[in-house]
Design a protein around this motif. Sequence first.
Motif, PDB file in Angstrom:
ATOM      1  N   GLN B 253       0.873  -4.882  -5.809  1.00 33.41           N
ATOM      2  CA  GLN B 253       0.591  -3.506  -5.417  1.00 33.41           C
ATOM      3  C   GLN B 253       0.090  -2.878  -6.702  1.00 33.41           C
ATOM      4  O   GLN B 253       0.747  -2.975  -7.736  1.00 33.41           O
ATOM      5  N   VAL B 254      -1.094  -2.293  -6.684  1.00 36.55           N
ATOM      6  CA  VAL B 254      -1.578  -1.772  -7.963  1.00 36.55           C
ATOM      7  C   VAL B 254      -0.838  -0.489  -8.311  1.00 36.55           C
ATOM      8  O   VAL B 254      -0.210   0.159  -7.486  1.00 36.55           O
ATOM      9  N   ASN B 255      -0.969  -0.147  -9.569  1.00 34.63           N
ATOM     10  CA  ASN B 255      -0.165   0.874 -10.227  1.00 34.63           C
ATOM     11  C   ASN B 255      -0.201   2.248  -9.541  1.00 34.63           C
ATOM     12  O   ASN B 255      -1.257   2.800  -9.270  1.00 34.63           O
ATOM     13  N   SER B 256       0.985   2.774  -9.281  1.00 34.25           N
ATOM     14  CA  SER B 256       1.083   4.136  -8.759  1.00 34.25           C
ATOM     15  C   SER B 256       1.387   5.128  -9.865  1.00 34.25           C
ATOM     16  O   SER B 256       1.114   6.312  -9.751  1.00 34.25           O
ATOM     17  N   LEU B 257       1.983   4.617 -10.933  1.00 36.38           N
ATOM     18  CA  LEU B 257       2.409   5.469 -12.042  1.00 36.38           C
ATOM     19  C   LEU B 257       1.240   6.242 -12.631  1.00 36.38           C
ATOM     20  O   LEU B 257       1.368   7.400 -13.020  1.00 36.38           O
ATOM     21  N   GLY B 258       0.055   5.598 -12.677  1.00 34.34           N
ATOM     22  CA  GLY B 258      -1.094   6.231 -13.314  1.00 34.34           C
ATOM     23  C   GLY B 258      -1.903   7.112 -12.366  1.00 34.34           C
ATOM     24  O   GLY B 258      -2.894   7.703 -12.768  1.00 34.34           O
ATOM     25  N   LEU B 259      -1.495   7.173 -11.093  1.00 34.01           N
ATOM     26  CA  LEU B 259      -2.235   8.024 -10.158  1.00 34.01           C
ATOM     27  C   LEU B 259      -1.841   9.478 -10.386  1.00 34.01           C
ATOM     28  O   LEU B 259      -0.689   9.797 -10.607  1.00 34.01           O
ATOM     29  N   THR B 260      -2.853  10.347 -10.331  1.00 37.42           N
ATOM     30  CA  THR B 260      -2.581  11.728 -10.709  1.00 37.42           C
ATOM     31  C   THR B 260      -2.652  12.661  -9.509  1.00 37.42           C
ATOM     32  O   THR B 260      -3.390  12.411  -8.549  1.00 37.42           O
ATOM     33  N   ALA B 261      -1.867  13.724  -9.579  1.00 32.77           N
ATOM     34  CA  ALA B 261      -1.930  14.766  -8.557  1.00 32.77           C
ATOM     35  C   ALA B 261      -3.114  15.696  -8.840  1.00 32.77           C
ATOM     36  O   ALA B 261      -3.662  16.318  -7.936  1.00 32.77           O
ATOM     37  N   GLU B 262      -3.523  15.748 -10.136  1.00 37.23           N
ATOM     38  CA  GLU B 262      -4.685  16.557 -10.488  1.00 37.23           C
ATOM     39  C   GLU B 262      -5.940  15.775 -10.096  1.00 37.23           C
ATOM     40  O   GLU B 262      -6.038  14.580 -10.365  1.00 37.23           O
ATOM     41  N   ASN B 267      -8.404   9.016  -8.240  1.00 41.36           N
ATOM     42  CA  ASN B 267      -7.546   7.847  -8.083  1.00 41.36           C
ATOM     43  C   ASN B 267      -8.276   6.686  -7.409  1.00 41.36           C
ATOM     44  O   ASN B 267      -7.888   5.533  -7.582  1.00 41.36           O
ATOM     45  N   ILE B 268      -9.306   6.979  -6.643  1.00 39.52           N
ATOM     46  CA  ILE B 268     -10.034   5.895  -5.976  1.00 39.52           C
ATOM     47  C   ILE B 268     -10.677   4.939  -6.996  1.00 39.52           C
ATOM     48  O   ILE B 268     -10.410   3.745  -6.957  1.00 39.52           O
ATOM     49  N   PRO B 269     -11.506   5.459  -7.963  1.00 35.45           N
ATOM     50  CA  PRO B 269     -11.987   4.505  -8.977  1.00 35.45           C
ATOM     51  C   PRO B 269     -10.840   3.832  -9.731  1.00 35.45           C
ATOM     52  O   PRO B 269     -10.947   2.656 -10.091  1.00 35.45           O
ATOM     53  N   GLN B 290      -1.782  -5.125  -1.884  1.00 37.19           N
ATOM     54  CA  GLN B 290      -1.653  -3.856  -1.156  1.00 37.19           C
ATOM     55  C   GLN B 290      -1.971  -2.736  -2.126  1.00 37.19           C
ATOM     56  O   GLN B 290      -1.590  -2.768  -3.282  1.00 37.19           O
ATOM     57  N   LEU B 291      -2.725  -1.761  -1.633  1.00 35.50           N
ATOM     58  CA  LEU B 291      -3.177  -0.688  -2.507  1.00 35.50           C
ATOM     59  C   LEU B 291      -2.506   0.620  -2.115  1.00 35.50           C
ATOM     60  O   LEU B 291      -2.290   0.879  -0.937  1.00 35.50           O
ATOM     61  N   PRO B 292      -2.195   1.438  -3.103  1.00 30.05           N
ATOM     62  CA  PRO B 292      -1.650   2.756  -2.791  1.00 30.05           C
ATOM     63  C   PRO B 292      -2.759   3.636  -2.216  1.00 30.05           C
ATOM     64  O   PRO B 292      -3.925   3.280  -2.286  1.00 30.05           O
ATOM     65  N   ALA B 293      -2.385   4.758  -1.662  1.00 25.09           N
ATOM     66  CA  ALA B 293      -3.390   5.703  -1.181  1.00 25.09           C
ATOM     67  C   ALA B 293      -3.744   6.666  -2.308  1.00 25.09           C
ATOM     68  O   ALA B 293      -2.943   6.910  -3.200  1.00 25.09           O
ATOM     69  N   TRP B 294      -4.957   7.191  -2.245  1.00 26.38           N
ATOM     70  CA  TRP B 294      -5.486   8.053  -3.309  1.00 26.38           C
ATOM     71  C   TRP B 294      -4.629   9.301  -3.536  1.00 26.38           C
ATOM     72  O   TRP B 294      -4.599   9.861  -4.619  1.00 26.38           O
ATOM     73  N   ASN B 295      -3.893   9.724  -2.488  1.00 21.85           N
ATOM     74  CA  ASN B 295      -3.179  11.002  -2.587  1.00 21.85           C
ATOM     75  C   ASN B 295      -1.667  10.812  -2.621  1.00 21.85           C
ATOM     76  O   ASN B 295      -0.919  11.703  -2.274  1.00 21.85           O
ATOM     77  N   GLU B 296      -1.222   9.626  -3.050  1.00 23.74           N
ATOM     78  CA  GLU B 296       0.208   9.326  -3.033  1.00 23.74           C
ATOM     79  C   GLU B 296       1.051  10.307  -3.837  1.00 23.74           C
ATOM     80  O   GLU B 296       2.191  10.596  -3.491  1.00 23.74           O
TER      81      GLU B 296
END
Lengths: 327, 645
Positions: B253-262, B267-269, B290-296
């Motif tokens: 599952q790729v990283n969720s920690l680095g996904l931003t709310a800003e 987050n897609i790229p 499995q990939l997280p969603a862009w707006n997690e």
Amino acid sequence: MSEELRDGLVAEVQAGEVRAIAEAMAIVDDLRRDGFLRRQRLAAELATGTPSHHSIIGLTGPPGAGKSTLAGALIRAWVDAGSGVGMVAVDPTSQRSGGALLGDRARLRFGPKEPVFMRSLATRHRLGGLAPATHELASVLRAAYPRTLVETVGVGQSEVAVEHVCDSVVLVIQPGSGDALQFMKAGILEIPDLFVVHKADLGAPATRTRNDLESILALGPGPGADPDWKTPVLSVSAQTGDGLGDLVEALDEHRRYLIDSGQGERRRSRSRIARVLDSFQSTYGSHGLELLGGRDAAIARAREIDGTDLDVFAELAALSGLASGGR
Amino acid sequence: MADRPWIMRTYSGHSTARESNALYREGLARGQTGLSIAFDLPTQCGYDSDHPLARGEVGKVGVPIDSIEDMELLLEGIPLDEMNTSMTINAPAAWLLALYVAVAERQGVDRASLRGTTQNDVVKEYLSRGTWIFPPEASLRLTTDIIEFTVQEIPKWNPINICSYHLQEAGATPVQEVAYTLSTAIAVLDAIDVPDDVLPRVVGRIAFFCNSGIRFIEEMCKMRVFGRLWDRITRERYGVDDPKLRRFRYGVQVNSLGLTAEQPENNIPRIVLESLGVLLSRDARARALQLPAWNEALGLPQPWDQQWSLRIQQILAHETDLLEYPDLFEGSVVIEEKVRELEQAAWAEIERIEGAGGAIAAVRQGSMKRAMVESNRARLRAIEDGQQVVVGVNRYEAGESSPLVAHGTVVTPTQAAEQEQVDSLQSRRQQRDAAAVDGALAELREALQSGANVMSPSIRCAHAGVTTGEWTDALRECLGEYRPPTGLDVSQGGGPTGPTAEQLRRRVDEVSHDLGRRLKLLVGKPGLDGHSNGAELLALAARDAGLEVVYAGIRQTPQELIAAAIQEGVHLVGLSVLSGSHMTLVPTVVDGLDVPVVVGGIIPEADAADLRQHGVAAVYTPRDHDLSRIVGEMIEIAAKGRARV
């Protein structure tokens, strides 16, 4: 700030009402000058209303000896036997920031409806493995519960202060650590009323440590020890529960001994004077003590004064001509 | 010859078994090639939906499974002999696998044809994820029971997915990730008790679950290191001759920690690049993704958001030429050098852990946990002071507002779903054959006490209608419960430094002087969510600013937190909730106290407004990454005290 005590506060503390106990603690653990009289009144009223068989038990020993785990097991045993329990757990203050992390709560879990009141406390730069307000806070708990545990930081040499706060002192050591000898050197072996060799489930090393201790104790009681109390050495494992019943029983026995022999009251008054002199000295320095004719003379004077810690302190301060009232 | 596409999954499940079943069928219809079941926290922690600790948590982060009826509904219409199912389940993994097998049997499917994965890695639960139940030694026994059972009975099942994923989320560096994960694998294999000729087959079934961050070149190198070291360990330590059985098989599952709310569309790229880290190199390619969603970072994703992530996978596999080449990096001097550097450092760390008694001892002593808390602090500090660039967060912050966010993205399972689940559970308990339940549980206890494998009695429990809570209680009784060391005994040094820290400390001294004693804070996590890193970091930052901090730990009921705040005499309470159950849990705590309460978590703005309305003094979300600022605000909130409404 009001100098009045809320009506009914003391009775509610004695009845074990949690919010009242917290309120009383907020009063005694407050260094602001203008609450002085209120603190004094509360301490006095709590002291007179507390049954003498309510006791404060100190758990001391080096870090890693399993004091928290043992505390958890003891509290569980007391609660299951129908007794309410107070606990003061002391953790060190960070020298650099003045802050502290108090983690015992995450380790000791009791249900919100169980009669267990736990207060975590930081040393706030006081030596002796205890925090400045430990005695005051433990006394509030003692007014509410038959048993109050005080768990110290466990920093070896400076553990002596625990004696001046507790009725019974339990020294906890872990097997194979060589702690017994260390403690003997540091003069701490004279303080405990009970020894616990913890983690008895480790087997042979635990037995060896216990034998070492017993042979040291066979040399006879130290100079400050109670002459009629034979300090027991117990093997306990909080993990398996082995020996826990013996510890509970030994603590009961020590409590009975303190009451029956009158040593309990003598110790409390000795401890009170030692505590007062400590805070007198930290306020006015050794110069202050000299004005009273030196430490021994100060102790003799203090013995003649009735009342709480604060009464004695104020009286000594007045006698020295340095100040009156306040801490 | 072209490589086969990896298995494409979407981690999902919520509300009830019936709703989650609909979700799975939609996903499969859209081209998903495997299932990934998310269980709710009560299920993961072994509580029935009507347990007091489950309140507010039922169906929140996954699907509630109380007994076999839920599992049947969840898998209805899905042919289990054709499916490849991944279950994110750890402490009660044996139970959920037993339910899965029992449902297959009711569907008339042979056990031996089942394929899938039980996560079943408890070590990382102690280190980061927090859904432990039993002590480490007992957990290891359950893990090995599952392995020994599946190798004989369900040979295509991956009985364990040893996780590096959560270590990265907790802040581990690549070297820590590799070393801790492989040390865990060693602890598991060392504990396995099978004949020597069966051991290679066991080794061949050990699988891994990894993470992939934005530094995707290094991540690719990390995956190559995993492969090499696993090959070496299985050969040297376990004497496995067949190279196929020594292969490092892993899902991601790729990283969720680095996904931003800003600017969440960025987050897609990020997700695409992170995917490349585990797909580019054929020799170290993921088996399942499995990939997280862009707006997690904003709330629970909707089906459309998850579909977008699935489409990324499909484009990579079917539109690009990714799968047509042999390994692209064979012979690359640059890659080889990086791989060797990571490999040496990781090996040294593995040897150090081994020398100190292995992974289980490291859990007991808290040493791995401390090291990761430190790494995470370093990471956050690098973001705070701009050394680590995060576009839209600490660089290029200004920009157009996103039309995607405007359409509204948040779904929150309703309170009604929880009630529905509780009602259905209670009526099932009434209707089942009580004698069969008691008999099955007695057999389970006997196996637990005698040391026999728990799988067969657990499958009988499943058929008898035993509930998740009952099964777990039997194990709690026989195996005991875990009491965690926190990562908080981190030594001095590290905390905030420089002028900000000095200012904070001076302010704490002033406020403490006015209050009459040192400012005291309670930090706790209500509910069952065990992701304690945020709470721990805040506790450390507050300590370093000079506060006395009582850390109450995880899995607290609101009543326990109220009692703690009163007994400890704190001036302020900080709650952390990441599971989405904040609206149920937080107001109860606020109502029970007269000191100010602040809350941190994945909290949508509308909820935040409601919470503030209810008397919460401040709400912090993943957008608020500047810990010094948060601590500064909390000091002022404590100084003011609770505003009387």
